[in-house]
Design an enzyme around this catalytic site. Sequence first.
Site, short mmCIF file in Angstrom:
data_model
loop_
_atom_site.label_atom_id
_atom_site.label_comp_id
_atom_site.label_asym_id
_atom_site.label_seq_id
_atom_site.Cartn_x
_atom_site.Cartn_y
_atom_site.Cartn_z
N HIS A 54 -2.19 -3.75 -0.88
CA HIS A 54 -1.52 -2.46 -1.09
C HIS A 54 -2.60 -1.39 -1.13
CE1 HIS A 54 2.26 -4.36 -1.72
NE2 HIS A 54 1.67 -5.20 -2.55
N ASN A 91 0.80 -6.36 4.18
CA ASN A 91 1.22 -5.27 3.29
C ASN A 91 2.70 -5.06 3.61
OD1 ASN A 91 1.86 -2.96 1.93
ND2 ASN A 91 0.05 -1.80 2.59
N ARG A 94 1.91 10.66 5.74
CA ARG A 94 2.75 10.27 4.62
C ARG A 94 2.03 10.40 3.28
NH1 ARG A 94 3.87 3.97 3.15
NH2 ARG A 94 5.49 4.41 1.64
N GLU A 125 -2.16 -10.54 0.18
CA GLU A 125 -1.37 -9.32 0.04
C GLU A 125 -2.29 -8.11 -0.12
OE1 GLU A 125 0.71 -9.32 -3.70
OE2 GLU A 125 2.21 -7.86 -3.02
N ALA A 169 7.41 -1.19 1.15
CA ALA A 169 8.53 -1.18 0.20
C ALA A 169 9.24 -2.53 0.11
CB ALA A 169 9.53 -0.10 0.58
N PRO A 228 7.30 -1.17 6.44
CA PRO A 228 7.88 0.12 6.76
C PRO A 228 7.06 1.31 6.25
CG PRO A 228 9.16 -1.01 5.07
CD PRO A 228 8.19 -2.01 5.61
N ASN A 229 7.05 2.32 7.11
CA ASN A 229 6.43 3.63 6.84
C ASN A 229 4.90 3.61 6.89
OD1 ASN A 229 8.96 5.04 6.34
ND2 ASN A 229 9.09 3.77 4.51
N ARG A 270 2.03 2.61 -10.81
CA ARG A 270 3.09 3.47 -10.28
C ARG A 270 4.44 3.16 -10.95
NH1 ARG A 270 2.58 3.86 -3.94
NH2 ARG A 270 4.08 5.54 -4.36
N HIS A 305 8.85 -5.12 -2.86
CA HIS A 305 9.58 -5.06 -4.12
C HIS A 305 11.04 -5.48 -3.99
CE1 HIS A 305 5.96 -2.81 -4.84
NE2 HIS A 305 6.35 -1.84 -4.03
N ASP A 360 10.47 -15.92 1.37
CA ASP A 360 10.90 -17.23 1.87
C ASP A 360 10.23 -17.57 3.20
OD1 ASP A 360 12.49 -17.70 -0.32
OD2 ASP A 360 14.38 -17.26 0.68
N TYR A 407 -1.72 7.89 -0.19
CA TYR A 407 -2.16 6.93 0.83
C TYR A 407 -3.36 7.38 1.65
CZ TYR A 407 2.29 4.86 -0.43
OH TYR A 407 3.33 4.29 -1.14
C1 DQA Z 1 2.39 0.18 -0.53
C2 DQA Z 1 3.02 0.33 -1.92
C3 DQA Z 1 4.52 0.20 -1.87
O1 DQA Z 1 5.09 0.33 -3.15
C4 DQA Z 1 5.10 1.29 -0.98
O2 DQA Z 1 6.50 1.14 -0.86
C5 DQA Z 1 4.44 1.36 0.36
C6 DQA Z 1 3.01 1.14 0.46
C7 DQA Z 1 0.88 0.42 -0.55
O3 DQA Z 1 0.24 0.04 0.43
O4 DQA Z 1 0.35 1.00 -1.50
O5 DQA Z 1 5.09 1.69 1.35
O6 DQA Z 1 2.61 -1.16 -0.09
#
Ligand code: DQA
Length: 147
Positions: free
Chosen positions: A99, A73, A17, A97, A76, A9-10, A106, A79, A86, A22
């Site tokens: 980020h 990735n 954003r 993974e 959110a 998401p996002n 953070r 977390h 699963d 980012y």
């Molecule tokens: C993120 C880090 C996450 O904590 C955050 O919620 C994101 C982006 C990152 O790419 O740094 O949406 O995954």
Amino acid sequence: MKILVINGPNLNMLGKREPEIYGRMTYESLVALVEETCAAEGLECEVFQSNQEGAIVDKIQEALGVFDGIVINPAAYTHTSIAILDALKAVALPAVEVHISNVREREDFRQVSYAGLACVKTFMGMGLDGYVEAVKYLKWYVLNGSN
Ligand code: DQA
């Protein structure tokens, strides 16, 4: 070799954003970077983004028998989502993974990564270059790492 790159998401809002966290690169430029990296590495790829947890779970399940590995990735959902953890464990495909930001530096609520428990490696705090490193590492891992 065929890999699936999943963004949560996002991440479709990249560029607009919180650019101080980012960066100013757009989601479209991230997709182009991943596609160029995969082409240069001789990999087929699909890049998927969703703001919905269930859609990400569905996509991971559908990857079984289709893809050789996953770069993820979960944003959110990293977390919060035991469902994504699963799903990754259920398909048991090698997963890496990513980020964009350095989540370790953070807020406290970002210090847990459920998805990361099912991943062979994490790249964080490298901006979009983390995706390049993740794709290359996943290729290496599929070819050598599990031996
Ligand atoms: C993120 C880090 C996450 O904590 C955050 O919620 C994101 C982006 C990152 O790419 O740094 O949406 O995954």
